[in-house]
Design an enzyme around this catalytic site. Structure first.
Site, PDB file in Angstrom:
ATOM      1  N   HIS A 115     -43.799 -13.065  23.569  1.00 53.02           N
ATOM      2  CA  HIS A 115     -42.850 -13.852  22.767  1.00 53.02           C
ATOM      3  C   HIS A 115     -43.574 -14.502  21.577  1.00 53.02           C
ATOM      4  CE1 HIS A 115     -39.382 -16.855  22.440  1.00 53.02           C
ATOM      5  NE2 HIS A 115     -40.321 -17.395  21.686  1.00 53.02           N
ATOM      6  N   GLU A 116     -44.707 -15.131  21.858  1.00 52.51           N
ATOM      7  CA  GLU A 116     -45.443 -15.821  20.777  1.00 52.51           C
ATOM      8  C   GLU A 116     -46.036 -14.817  19.790  1.00 52.51           C
ATOM      9  OE1 GLU A 116     -44.766 -18.795  20.679  1.00 52.51           O
ATOM     10  OE2 GLU A 116     -44.193 -19.138  22.756  1.00 52.51           O
ATOM     11  N   CYS A 163     -36.376 -20.459  22.943  1.00 57.22           N
ATOM     12  CA  CYS A 163     -37.339 -20.657  21.864  1.00 57.22           C
ATOM     13  C   CYS A 163     -37.072 -22.015  21.233  1.00 57.22           C
ATOM     14  CB  CYS A 163     -37.174 -19.545  20.832  1.00 57.22           C
ATOM     15  SG  CYS A 163     -38.328 -19.665  19.451  1.00 57.22           S
ATOM     16  N   HIS A 190     -43.698 -13.868  17.152  1.00 58.60           N
ATOM     17  CA  HIS A 190     -43.540 -14.864  16.085  1.00 58.60           C
ATOM     18  C   HIS A 190     -44.485 -14.591  14.913  1.00 58.60           C
ATOM     19  CE1 HIS A 190     -40.643 -17.870  17.356  1.00 58.60           C
ATOM     20  NE2 HIS A 190     -41.209 -18.010  18.540  1.00 58.60           N
TER      21      HIS A 190
HETATM   22 ZN    ZN Z   1     -40.317 -18.861  20.190  1.00 55.15          ZN
END
Ligand code: ZN
Length: 179
Positions: free
Chosen positions: A144-145, A102, A148
């Site tokens: 993953h995004e 990341c 966030h």
């Molecule tokens: Zn990330």
């Protein structure tokens, strides 16, 4: 305006742990500029994705921009795509583990379990609703995004600290894989 490279905030900055806000007006000039800036920023940083909270703009918006680069030599090539107000509406029963990094957690990789395939919906930068099935590496980037936007980082999802390694050790693994 020309795209600007934005500073990427790092682990410890409280904005990374916030729930991001819904994007109300996709056609707003500041949102369109933010999309251009994120695309330029992720390319420069050798990333394959970046979420708006990573540049301290807490909106439900991210870029998926898979392409082979020194940080991810085996990534598939695609056009950088802005995904706004995204949702995961379905998922495979298959879960696969893969190494993630990341831009907000520099120097670290973790082995993270993710759905092998997901059905997603998002609004594109032109305001059109998109429905897609994503698989493998691109499905991993999306998940993953997406995390966030809810203040979740990949290090929260590793099953054991034994599955956290340095970038340098990860690079040795990648080189070994290609031999
Ligand atoms: Zn990330």
């Amino acid at each position: 305006m020309n795209p600007e490279l934005l500073p990427i905030i790092q682990l410890g900055n409280p904005t990374l742990r916030q729930k991001a806000a819904w994007v109300e007006n996709i056609h707003d000039a500041t949102i369109q500029q933010l999309i251009d800036d994120l695309i330029a920023t992720v390319a420069k940083a050798n990333g394959v994705g970046i979420a708006s909270p990573q540049v301290a703009q807490s909106y439900r918006l991210f870029i998926v921009a898979s392409r082979p680069n020194p940080r991810y030599p085996h990534a598939p090539e695609m056009e950088p795509t802005a995904m706004i107000n995204p949702k995961i509406v379905g998922n495979s029963t298959d879960i696969v583990k893969g190494w993630e990094g990341c831009l907000s957690v520099p120097g670290i990789r973790g082995l993270v379990p993710r759905y092998q395939a997901i059905e997603v919906e998002y609004t594109d930068r032109y305001g059109n609703l998109q429905k897609q099935t994503l698989t493998d590496f691109v499905a991993r980037i999306f998940q993953h995004e997406f995390d966030h936007l809810d203040g979740v980082l990949f290090i929260d999802r590793v099953e054991s600290n034994l599955n956290i390694i340095t970038e340098e050790e990860y690079q040795k693994l990648v080189v070994k894989d290609t031999k």
